[in-house]
Design a protein around this motif. Structure first.
Motif, PDB file in Angstrom:
ATOM      1  N   ASP A 223       0.644  -1.090  -0.220  1.00  0.00           N
ATOM      2  CA  ASP A 223      -0.017   0.100  -0.048  1.00  0.00           C
ATOM      3  C   ASP A 223       0.628   1.385  -0.108  1.00  0.00           C
ATOM      4  O   ASP A 223       0.351   2.326  -0.179  1.00  0.00           O
ATOM      5  CB  ASP A 223      -0.858   0.018   1.254  1.00  0.00           C
ATOM      6  CG  ASP A 223      -1.992  -1.009   1.260  1.00  0.00           C
ATOM      7  OD1 ASP A 223      -2.391  -1.482   0.042  1.00  0.00           O
ATOM      8  OD2 ASP A 223      -2.309  -1.492   2.142  1.00  0.00           O
ATOM      9  N   LEU A 224       2.067   1.190  -0.133  1.00  0.00           N
ATOM     10  CA  LEU A 224       2.882   2.319   0.189  1.00  0.00           C
ATOM     11  C   LEU A 224       3.218   2.831  -1.330  1.00  0.00           C
ATOM     12  O   LEU A 224       2.713   2.324  -2.564  1.00  0.00           O
ATOM     13  CB  LEU A 224       4.410   1.890   0.572  1.00  0.00           C
ATOM     14  CG  LEU A 224       4.249   1.350   2.212  1.00  0.00           C
ATOM     15  CD1 LEU A 224       5.625   0.986   2.552  1.00  0.00           C
ATOM     16  CD2 LEU A 224       3.674   2.477   3.105  1.00  0.00           C
ATOM     17  N   ASP A 225       3.976   3.829  -1.512  1.00  0.00           N
ATOM     18  CA  ASP A 225       4.189   4.737  -2.642  1.00  0.00           C
ATOM     19  C   ASP A 225       4.950   3.414  -3.557  1.00  0.00           C
ATOM     20  O   ASP A 225       5.792   3.149  -3.430  1.00  0.00           O
ATOM     21  CB  ASP A 225       5.138   5.722  -2.631  1.00  0.00           C
ATOM     22  CG  ASP A 225       5.470   6.340  -3.784  1.00  0.00           C
ATOM     23  OD1 ASP A 225       4.585   6.904  -4.728  1.00  0.00           O
ATOM     24  OD2 ASP A 225       6.883   6.252  -4.404  1.00  0.00           O
ATOM     25  N   PRO A 226       4.137   3.323  -4.945  1.00  0.00           N
ATOM     26  CA  PRO A 226       4.996   2.297  -5.574  1.00  0.00           C
ATOM     27  C   PRO A 226       6.375   2.399  -6.180  1.00  0.00           C
ATOM     28  O   PRO A 226       6.991   1.745  -6.377  1.00  0.00           O
ATOM     29  CB  PRO A 226       3.871   2.332  -7.115  1.00  0.00           C
ATOM     30  CG  PRO A 226       2.589   2.976  -6.370  1.00  0.00           C
ATOM     31  CD  PRO A 226       2.803   3.822  -5.333  1.00  0.00           C
ATOM     32  N   ALA A 227       6.683   3.740  -6.337  1.00  0.00           N
ATOM     33  CA  ALA A 227       7.793   4.112  -6.894  1.00  0.00           C
ATOM     34  C   ALA A 227       9.016   3.615  -5.722  1.00  0.00           C
ATOM     35  O   ALA A 227      10.093   3.015  -5.952  1.00  0.00           O
ATOM     36  CB  ALA A 227       8.252   5.445  -7.279  1.00  0.00           C
ATOM     37  N   ASN A 228       8.643   4.045  -4.513  1.00  0.00           N
ATOM     38  CA  ASN A 228       9.575   3.852  -3.362  1.00  0.00           C
ATOM     39  C   ASN A 228       9.563   2.404  -2.826  1.00  0.00           C
ATOM     40  O   ASN A 228      10.591   1.858  -2.827  1.00  0.00           O
ATOM     41  CB  ASN A 228       8.975   4.544  -2.059  1.00  0.00           C
ATOM     42  CG  ASN A 228       9.387   6.000  -2.232  1.00  0.00           C
ATOM     43  OD1 ASN A 228      10.178   6.490  -2.942  1.00  0.00           O
ATOM     44  ND2 ASN A 228       8.659   6.589  -1.538  1.00  0.00           N
ATOM     45  N   ARG A 229       8.460   1.519  -3.024  1.00  0.00           N
ATOM     46  CA  ARG A 229       8.272   0.333  -2.882  1.00  0.00           C
ATOM     47  C   ARG A 229       9.082  -0.442  -3.854  1.00  0.00           C
ATOM     48  O   ARG A 229       9.949  -1.603  -3.486  1.00  0.00           O
ATOM     49  CB  ARG A 229       6.896  -0.230  -2.974  1.00  0.00           C
ATOM     50  CG  ARG A 229       6.826  -1.778  -2.582  1.00  0.00           C
ATOM     51  CD  ARG A 229       5.380  -2.111  -2.659  1.00  0.00           C
ATOM     52  NE  ARG A 229       4.770  -2.193  -3.906  1.00  0.00           N
ATOM     53  CZ  ARG A 229       3.926  -1.371  -4.492  1.00  0.00           C
ATOM     54  NH1 ARG A 229       3.118  -0.482  -3.990  1.00  0.00           N
ATOM     55  NH2 ARG A 229       3.475  -1.606  -5.765  1.00  0.00           N
ATOM     56  N   ALA A 230       9.092  -0.148  -5.134  1.00  0.00           N
ATOM     57  CA  ALA A 230      10.055  -0.863  -5.990  1.00  0.00           C
ATOM     58  C   ALA A 230      11.396  -0.575  -5.976  1.00  0.00           C
ATOM     59  O   ALA A 230      12.318  -1.533  -6.004  1.00  0.00           O
ATOM     60  CB  ALA A 230       9.508  -0.475  -7.476  1.00  0.00           C
ATOM     61  N   ARG A 231      11.861   0.643  -5.363  1.00  0.00           N
ATOM     62  CA  ARG A 231      13.079   1.248  -5.637  1.00  0.00           C
ATOM     63  C   ARG A 231      13.721   0.568  -4.227  1.00  0.00           C
ATOM     64  O   ARG A 231      14.905   0.078  -4.435  1.00  0.00           O
ATOM     65  CB  ARG A 231      13.291   2.653  -5.621  1.00  0.00           C
ATOM     66  CG  ARG A 231      14.805   3.051  -5.567  1.00  0.00           C
ATOM     67  CD  ARG A 231      14.976   4.526  -5.767  1.00  0.00           C
ATOM     68  NE  ARG A 231      14.693   5.343  -4.373  1.00  0.00           N
ATOM     69  CZ  ARG A 231      13.765   6.027  -4.175  1.00  0.00           C
ATOM     70  NH1 ARG A 231      12.834   6.139  -4.918  1.00  0.00           N
ATOM     71  NH2 ARG A 231      13.400   6.581  -2.994  1.00  0.00           N
TER      72      ARG A 231
END
Length: 254
Positions: A223-231
Motif C-alpha cells: 500500500d506504500l508509494d509504488p515507486a519507493n516500494r519498487a526502488r
C-alpha cells in the motif's frame, strides 16, 4: 534441523548473490537503494520464492527494509524510551533501537544464538513485566510461541499506556491455522512452512491482537508509494498495535 527445503533455499541464495556480484563487477548501474544500509545496489538476492529478498551489501530482508523505511519516513517514530527487541537478528534495527532508546533490551528464548551485546533470555510465555516498555518489536517470533493469546496478553501488560507493539509474522491468504509442538517437526514444516513453527497466520492475526486489548493498524508494503516500494524492494505487512491510555502516537488510527 536441516531439511531439503532449507538446503535448496540456501543454495539458491548463494547463486543469486554470486550473479549480483558478477553484474556489479561488469559495471551494471545500481537501480535500487537499500533503506537499511543506505547503499545503492544493482539488485537484491533471491531467497526461496522471493526474487528480491536480500540486500547484497547488508543482507537486509524485505521486512527489515520496510521497518527502516517506515522509521525514516516518520511513520514509526523512535522517540527514546524503553525498547524490548525479540530475536534481534536485524543488525540495522539493533543499531537504530540502541541509539534511540533510553534502555534497549535485546532478547530471545535462546540469547546464545545472537552476537548482540547485552542479549538476555526472555520467555514470552513467562513475560511478567508491568508497564515497563514503550516499544515491543518482534519479527517472525509469534509463529513460534505455544500460546499466542497468552503472549499477546503478556505483551499488553508489559507495555506502558500508549506503548506500541510492532509485530511481523509470516502470512498466507487463508485464516490462521494453529498447531502445537506435539506435532512431528516434518509435519509442522509441511503445514506451516518451517519445522519450528506452530501456526501459520492469516490477516485475522489483527483480530487476535485486538482481542488482547490493543488498537491495531496494519501497514502493508503493497500500500506504500509504488515507486519507493519498487526502488527499495519493500515487502511484508506490519501489525502496529497500541496499548490505550495515552495520547496517540503519530499516524495510528483509533
Amino acid at each position: 534441523m536441516i531439511t531439503t527445503k532449507r538446503v535448496a533455499k540456501a543454495a539458491g541464495k548463494h547463486v543469486s548473490k554470486a550473479l549480483l556480484a558478477l553484474r556489479a563487477a561488469l559495471g551494471a548501474a545500481p537501480a535500487f537503494d537499500c533503506p537499511a544500509c543506505g547503499a545503492p545496489v544493482v539488485g537484491f538476492f533471491r531467497y526461496g520464492d522471493c526474487a528480491d529478498w536480500g540486500c547484497p551489501r547488508c543482507g537486509a530482508s524485505p521486512r527489515e527494509r520496510l521497518m527502516n523505511y517506515l522509521i525514516d519516513s516518520g511513520r514509526l517514530p523512535l522517540n527514546g524510551g524503553v525498547i524490548l527487541h525479540m530475536a534481534p537478528n536485524e543488525g540495522t534495527l539493533v543499531r537504530r533501537f540502541r541509539e534511540s532508546a533510553s534502555d534497549y533490551v535485546p532478547a530471545d528464548l535462546d540469547p546464545s544464538r545472537y552476537t548482540v551485546a547485552g542479549a538476555t533470555r526472555v520467555d514470552l510465555m513467562e513475560l511478567a513485566d508491568i508497564d515497563r516498555f514503550d516499544i515491543f518489536y518482534a519479527s517472525h517470533v509469534m509463529e513460534h510461541v505455544p500460546d499466542d493469546a497468552a503472549v499477546l496478553s503478556n505483551i499488553f501488560r508489559a507495555l506502558k499506556p500508549g506503548g506500541e507493539a510492532w509485530l511481523i509474522v509470516p502470512l498466507w491468504e487463508k485464516a490462521t491455522e494453529d498447531g502445537s509442538y506435539a506435532m512431528p517437526p516434518r509435519e509442522r514444516e509441511r503445514r506451516f512452512g518451517q519445522w519450528d513453527h506452530v501456526r501459520q497466520y492469516g490477516m485475522d492475526f489483527a483480530d487476535r491482537i485486538a482481542a488482547a486489548g490493543f488498537i491495531v493498524e496494519t501497514i502493508a508494503a503493497a500500500d506504500l508509494d509504488p515507486a519507493n516500494r519498487a526502488r527499495h524492494a519493500l515487502g511484508d505487512i506490519l501489525f502496529r498495535a497500541r496499548k490505550p491510555g495515552a495520547p496517540l502516537a503519530e499516524g495510528i488510527a483509533q
